[in-house]
Each structure stands twice: as structure tokens, then as C-alpha cells.
Write a protein that holds these residues in place. Structure first.
Motif, PDB file in Angstrom:
ATOM      1  N   ARG A  24       8.506  50.666 -55.247  1.00  0.00           N
ATOM      2  CA  ARG A  24       7.141  50.768 -54.740  1.00  0.00           C
ATOM      3  C   ARG A  24       6.653  49.420 -54.232  1.00  0.00           C
ATOM      4  O   ARG A  24       6.005  49.333 -53.176  1.00  0.00           O
ATOM      5  CB  ARG A  24       6.218  51.292 -55.843  1.00  0.00           C
ATOM      6  N   SER A  25       6.975  48.343 -54.956  1.00  0.00           N
ATOM      7  CA  SER A  25       6.532  47.019 -54.521  1.00  0.00           C
ATOM      8  C   SER A  25       7.249  46.595 -53.240  1.00  0.00           C
ATOM      9  O   SER A  25       6.646  45.952 -52.366  1.00  0.00           O
ATOM     10  CB  SER A  25       6.776  45.992 -55.632  1.00  0.00           C
ATOM     11  N   ASP A  26       8.549  46.965 -53.095  1.00  0.00           N
ATOM     12  CA  ASP A  26       9.281  46.640 -51.867  1.00  0.00           C
ATOM     13  C   ASP A  26       8.695  47.375 -50.669  1.00  0.00           C
ATOM     14  O   ASP A  26       8.658  46.833 -49.556  1.00  0.00           O
ATOM     15  CB  ASP A  26      10.761  46.993 -52.034  1.00  0.00           C
ATOM     16  N   ILE A  27       8.242  48.602 -50.882  1.00  0.00           N
ATOM     17  CA  ILE A  27       7.636  49.371 -49.784  1.00  0.00           C
ATOM     18  C   ILE A  27       6.252  48.824 -49.446  1.00  0.00           C
ATOM     19  O   ILE A  27       5.897  48.664 -48.267  1.00  0.00           O
ATOM     20  CB  ILE A  27       7.561  50.862 -50.160  1.00  0.00           C
ATOM     21  N   ASN A  28       5.464  48.523 -50.465  1.00  0.00           N
ATOM     22  CA  ASN A  28       4.106  48.033 -50.218  1.00  0.00           C
ATOM     23  C   ASN A  28       4.097  46.701 -49.481  1.00  0.00           C
ATOM     24  O   ASN A  28       3.206  46.441 -48.665  1.00  0.00           O
ATOM     25  CB  ASN A  28       3.362  47.893 -51.548  1.00  0.00           C
ATOM     26  N   CYS A  29       5.087  45.847 -49.734  1.00  0.00           N
ATOM     27  CA  CYS A  29       5.101  44.548 -49.057  1.00  0.00           C
ATOM     28  C   CYS A  29       5.349  44.706 -47.563  1.00  0.00           C
ATOM     29  O   CYS A  29       4.959  43.853 -46.767  1.00  0.00           O
ATOM     30  CB  CYS A  29       6.123  43.619 -49.692  1.00  0.00           C
ATOM     31  N   VAL A  30       5.996  45.810 -47.164  1.00  0.00           N
ATOM     32  CA  VAL A  30       6.192  46.073 -45.736  1.00  0.00           C
ATOM     33  C   VAL A  30       4.846  46.316 -45.060  1.00  0.00           C
ATOM     34  O   VAL A  30       4.564  45.783 -43.977  1.00  0.00           O
ATOM     35  CB  VAL A  30       7.128  47.272 -45.527  1.00  0.00           C
ATOM     36  N   PHE A  31       3.976  47.099 -45.683  1.00  0.00           N
ATOM     37  CA  PHE A  31       2.653  47.370 -45.115  1.00  0.00           C
ATOM     38  C   PHE A  31       1.804  46.100 -45.051  1.00  0.00           C
ATOM     39  O   PHE A  31       1.000  45.935 -44.132  1.00  0.00           O
ATOM     40  CB  PHE A  31       1.934  48.433 -45.961  1.00  0.00           C
ATOM     41  N   GLU A  32       1.993  45.191 -46.005  1.00  0.00           N
ATOM     42  CA  GLU A  32       1.214  43.958 -46.020  1.00  0.00           C
ATOM     43  C   GLU A  32       1.611  43.003 -44.907  1.00  0.00           C
ATOM     44  O   GLU A  32       0.778  42.233 -44.422  1.00  0.00           O
ATOM     45  CB  GLU A  32       1.382  43.259 -47.371  1.00  0.00           C
ATOM     46  N   ARG A  33       2.888  43.049 -44.474  1.00  0.00           N
ATOM     47  CA  ARG A  33       3.380  42.020 -43.547  1.00  0.00           C
ATOM     48  C   ARG A  33       3.810  42.552 -42.186  1.00  0.00           C
ATOM     49  O   ARG A  33       4.202  41.765 -41.330  1.00  0.00           O
ATOM     50  CB  ARG A  33       4.558  41.282 -44.197  1.00  0.00           C
ATOM     51  N   ASP A  34       3.760  43.864 -41.990  1.00  0.00           N
ATOM     52  CA  ASP A  34       4.117  44.422 -40.686  1.00  0.00           C
ATOM     53  C   ASP A  34       3.029  45.387 -40.241  1.00  0.00           C
ATOM     54  O   ASP A  34       2.912  46.504 -40.770  1.00  0.00           O
ATOM     55  CB  ASP A  34       5.466  45.145 -40.762  1.00  0.00           C
ATOM     56  N   PRO A  35       2.212  45.004 -39.260  1.00  0.00           N
ATOM     57  CA  PRO A  35       1.135  45.893 -38.799  1.00  0.00           C
ATOM     58  C   PRO A  35       1.644  47.145 -38.102  1.00  0.00           C
ATOM     59  O   PRO A  35       0.873  48.083 -37.871  1.00  0.00           O
ATOM     60  CB  PRO A  35       0.338  45.002 -37.839  1.00  0.00           C
ATOM     61  N   ALA A  36       2.934  47.172 -37.750  1.00  0.00           N
ATOM     62  CA  ALA A  36       3.484  48.354 -37.084  1.00  0.00           C
ATOM     63  C   ALA A  36       3.804  49.477 -38.065  1.00  0.00           C
ATOM     64  O   ALA A  36       4.039  50.615 -37.645  1.00  0.00           O
ATOM     65  CB  ALA A  36       4.746  47.984 -36.308  1.00  0.00           C
ATOM     66  N   ASN A  70       3.349  54.711 -42.231  1.00  0.00           N
ATOM     67  CA  ASN A  70       3.332  55.517 -43.443  1.00  0.00           C
ATOM     68  C   ASN A  70       4.623  55.277 -44.224  1.00  0.00           C
ATOM     69  O   ASN A  70       5.590  54.704 -43.710  1.00  0.00           O
ATOM     70  CB  ASN A  70       3.153  57.000 -43.127  1.00  0.00           C
ATOM     71  N   THR A  71       4.623  55.753 -45.481  1.00  0.00           N
ATOM     72  CA  THR A  71       5.755  55.501 -46.375  1.00  0.00           C
ATOM     73  C   THR A  71       7.036  56.150 -45.873  1.00  0.00           C
ATOM     74  O   THR A  71       8.121  55.557 -45.957  1.00  0.00           O
ATOM     75  CB  THR A  71       5.425  56.010 -47.785  1.00  0.00           C
ATOM     76  N   PHE A  72       6.939  57.360 -45.356  1.00  0.00           N
ATOM     77  CA  PHE A  72       8.135  58.051 -44.871  1.00  0.00           C
ATOM     78  C   PHE A  72       8.779  57.282 -43.730  1.00  0.00           C
ATOM     79  O   PHE A  72       9.999  57.141 -43.675  1.00  0.00           O
ATOM     80  CB  PHE A  72       7.771  59.468 -44.418  1.00  0.00           C
ATOM     81  N   GLU A  73       7.965  56.765 -42.816  1.00  0.00           N
ATOM     82  CA  GLU A  73       8.506  55.983 -41.704  1.00  0.00           C
ATOM     83  C   GLU A  73       9.197  54.721 -42.202  1.00  0.00           C
ATOM     84  O   GLU A  73      10.286  54.361 -41.732  1.00  0.00           O
ATOM     85  CB  GLU A  73       7.382  55.610 -40.743  1.00  0.00           C
ATOM     86  N   VAL A  74       8.590  54.039 -43.170  1.00  0.00           N
ATOM     87  CA  VAL A  74       9.173  52.814 -43.708  1.00  0.00           C
ATOM     88  C   VAL A  74      10.500  53.109 -44.402  1.00  0.00           C
ATOM     89  O   VAL A  74      11.498  52.394 -44.229  1.00  0.00           O
ATOM     90  CB  VAL A  74       8.188  52.136 -44.669  1.00  0.00           C
ATOM     91  N   LEU A  75      10.548  54.166 -45.191  1.00  0.00           N
ATOM     92  CA  LEU A  75      11.762  54.513 -45.926  1.00  0.00           C
ATOM     93  C   LEU A  75      12.919  54.906 -45.017  1.00  0.00           C
ATOM     94  O   LEU A  75      14.081  54.685 -45.349  1.00  0.00           O
ATOM     95  CB  LEU A  75      11.472  55.654 -46.902  1.00  0.00           C
ATOM     96  N   THR A  76      12.620  55.475 -43.877  1.00  0.00           N
ATOM     97  CA  THR A  76      13.678  56.031 -43.030  1.00  0.00           C
ATOM     98  C   THR A  76      14.035  55.169 -41.831  1.00  0.00           C
ATOM     99  O   THR A  76      15.116  55.352 -41.247  1.00  0.00           O
ATOM    100  CB  THR A  76      13.266  57.424 -42.521  1.00  0.00           C
ATOM    101  N   THR A  77      13.189  54.226 -41.436  1.00  0.00           N
ATOM    102  CA  THR A  77      13.435  53.506 -40.180  1.00  0.00           C
ATOM    103  C   THR A  77      13.429  51.985 -40.309  1.00  0.00           C
ATOM    104  O   THR A  77      13.524  51.301 -39.279  1.00  0.00           O
ATOM    105  CB  THR A  77      12.389  53.903 -39.115  1.00  0.00           C
ATOM    106  N   TYR A  78      13.313  51.445 -41.503  1.00  0.00           N
ATOM    107  CA  TYR A  78      13.255  49.990 -41.665  1.00  0.00           C
ATOM    108  C   TYR A  78      14.564  49.470 -42.258  1.00  0.00           C
ATOM    109  O   TYR A  78      14.797  49.582 -43.465  1.00  0.00           O
ATOM    110  CB  TYR A  78      12.076  49.588 -42.549  1.00  0.00           C
TER     111      TYR A  78
END
Length: 267
Positions: A6-18, A21-29
Motif C-alpha cells: 500500500r505504501s509503495d502504491i501511495n508513493c506513486v500518487f504523491e510523486r507522479d501527477p499522471a 487510480n490504483t488499478f492503473e498503477v498496479l497494471t501499467t507502472y
């Protein structure tokens, strides 16, 4: 395990304005995929299942373009943006809340065993294409500019640019403002360096020019005082500073330059 995910996913939202949503981050990052596979490989490495750990890290490199040795130590909320071409060596150590952009290398400078890769403190940002090499220490809140090659340690809170890496000066108020912001969360600062940071080479050149100007003024005053004391007048001719003009291969352009050369006035 799920808390760390959860912390690894949340840090993506903090540092990448693009990130949307969580599903997009999990599948395309790919940066997130690489760190998740690293967590598994690192666990196996500590359990002495080293071949399996290396196999997993190699497979992750094929799918993500990011090479992370399973023996390296990476802290919490680590974020790799874009990711392609990132290499993190065996003895590298990375603190919490660090950010790496694509093309970054945390590498070694020797083939000997032992500690040979860099150590990054907390909240360090390394810009795209930067190379941090050798068993050096990068202090907390330091920033490495894009394409910099860093071979020496960097103090806490400083910014390094260029080849080889040079520390650039910043206003104290700017440092305080950035530290206050970083204390709350890491803001988006693309590629680890801002546009308003002065180039240290340019600064050094202008400092030399200012020094030369002061010397010229001092010599001129000395010459005037010597003349007042009865000495001879010192009058020296300085050559004009003008850019060299290369004659173009096109005859029409060459004729145009020759016709306009007499109109050029040099102050």
C-alpha cells in the motif's frame, strides 16, 4: 506485506501527477512492478536461495527494463519513474522516500569484492540518466541532476549537476522552503533539478570576467597616478574581440555577407 504494498502504491500518487487510480498503477507502472519483484527476490536472497533470487530479478529486468540486484538494500516508499535502463548494483543502499528516474545507474568503479556501490540517504532524488558510482554516500534530501556523473559524496540537502558532478549553490530561503515541503511529503520536482539553478561553470566564468575587469580598472588608475608623478603616458592597443565569420558554401549567401560586411559597426 500488504502494508508495504500500500505504501509503495501511495508513493506513486504523491510523486507522479499522471497516476489516476490504483488499478492503473498496479497494471501499467514498470517501476512499481520492479520494486515488487525486488521485494520477493530480496526475501529469497536472505533465505540463501540466491540462484532463485537472481532468476527472479533477471525475469523482472526482461519485463520492466529495470535491473535491481536482489542483494541491495532498499527502504520504504521507493519510486522509480518511467524506469527503463535503471541499474542498481549489489552493494547499493537506498533510504526511505527516494526517487529515481529512467537511465539512472547506481554502479561500482572496481571489480573487487566488498562495498563498491553508493549509499543514498532518505528523500534523495536522482534525475534521468545520472550515474552515481563507487562506495560514496549521498546525504539526506540531496538531488542529482539529469545526466550528472557523481564520483564523490554529496552533503545533505545539496544539489549536484554536470560531468563530473559539481555542487551548485542555492538560496538559504529556498532550502528551508524545500525542506519544509519535503517534511510533509515529496513534491513533484521533475528530474531532480529546477530550471532556475545556476550553472556552476557559467558562474565561474563570470566571476573570472569580473576579476579581470577589476584588475583592468586598478591598472588604469595606477598608470594615471604614475603619469601625474612625471612618468610617461601608457597607451596600449588592445585587439578587438569579434566573432569569426565562416564563409558559407552557398555563393549567394557568401555574396550577401560580403556586401553587408561594410555595414557592420563594431563598438
Amino acid at each position: 506485506m500488504f502494508k508495504r504494498l500500500r505504501s509503495d502504491i501511495n508513493c506513486v500518487f504523491e510523486r507522479d501527477p499522471a497516476a489516476r487510480n490504483t488499478f492503473e498503477v498496479l497494471t501499467t507502472y514498470p517501476g512499481l512492478h520492479a520494486i515488487l519483484w525486488y521485494r520477493v527476490a530480496h526475501f529469497l536472497w536472505k533465505k540463501r536461495l540466491k540462484w532463485l533470487a537472481r532468476f527472479i530479478s533477471t525475469a523482472a529486468r526482461w519485463f520492466t527494463g529495470i535491473e535491481i540486484h536482489p542483494a541491495c538494500v532498499i527502504g520504504e516508499r521507493f519510486f522509480i519513474d518511467h524506469g527503463m535502463g535503471v541499474v542498481i548494483g549489489e552493494t547499493a543502499q537506498i533510504g526511505d522516500d527516494c526517487t529515481l528516474y529512467h537511465g539512472v545507474t547506481l554502479g561500482g568503479t572496481t571489480w573487487q569484492k566488498g562495498k563498491r556501490h553508493p549509499t543514498l540517504g532518505d528523500r534523495v532524488v536522482v534525475g534521468a540518466g545520472a550515474k552515481v558510482l563507487g562506495p560514496i554516500e549521498i546525504g539526506n534530501d540531496a538531488r542529482i541532476g539529469s545526466n550528472a556523473v557523481v564520483l564523490k559524496g554529496v552533503p545533505e540537502g545539496r544539489t549536484v549537476v554536470g560531468i563530473p558532478g559539481r555542487i551548485v549553490e542555492q538560496e538559504k530561503s529556498d532550502v528551508k522552503k524545500r525542506r519544509a515541503k519535503m517534511a510533509e511529503k515529496i513534491g513533484f520536482d521533475a528530474y531532480g533539478v529546477r530550471q532556475d539553478i545556476a550553472d556552476p561553470v557559467e558562474k565561474a566564468i563570470y566571476s573570472l570576467l569580473d576579476h579581470i575587469q577589476v584588475q583592468d580598472e586598478k591598472l588604469e588608475k595606477m598608470a594615471m597616478e604614475l603619469q601625474k608623478l612625471g612618468g610617461e603616458s601608457i597607451d596600449m592597443h588592445f585587439p578587438k574581440l569579434d566573432d569569426a565569420v565562416l564563409e558559407p558554401s552557398d555563393p549567394e549567401q557568401a555574396a550577401h555577407l560580403k556586401s553587408s560586411a561594410g555595414k557592420k559597426v563594431i563598438d
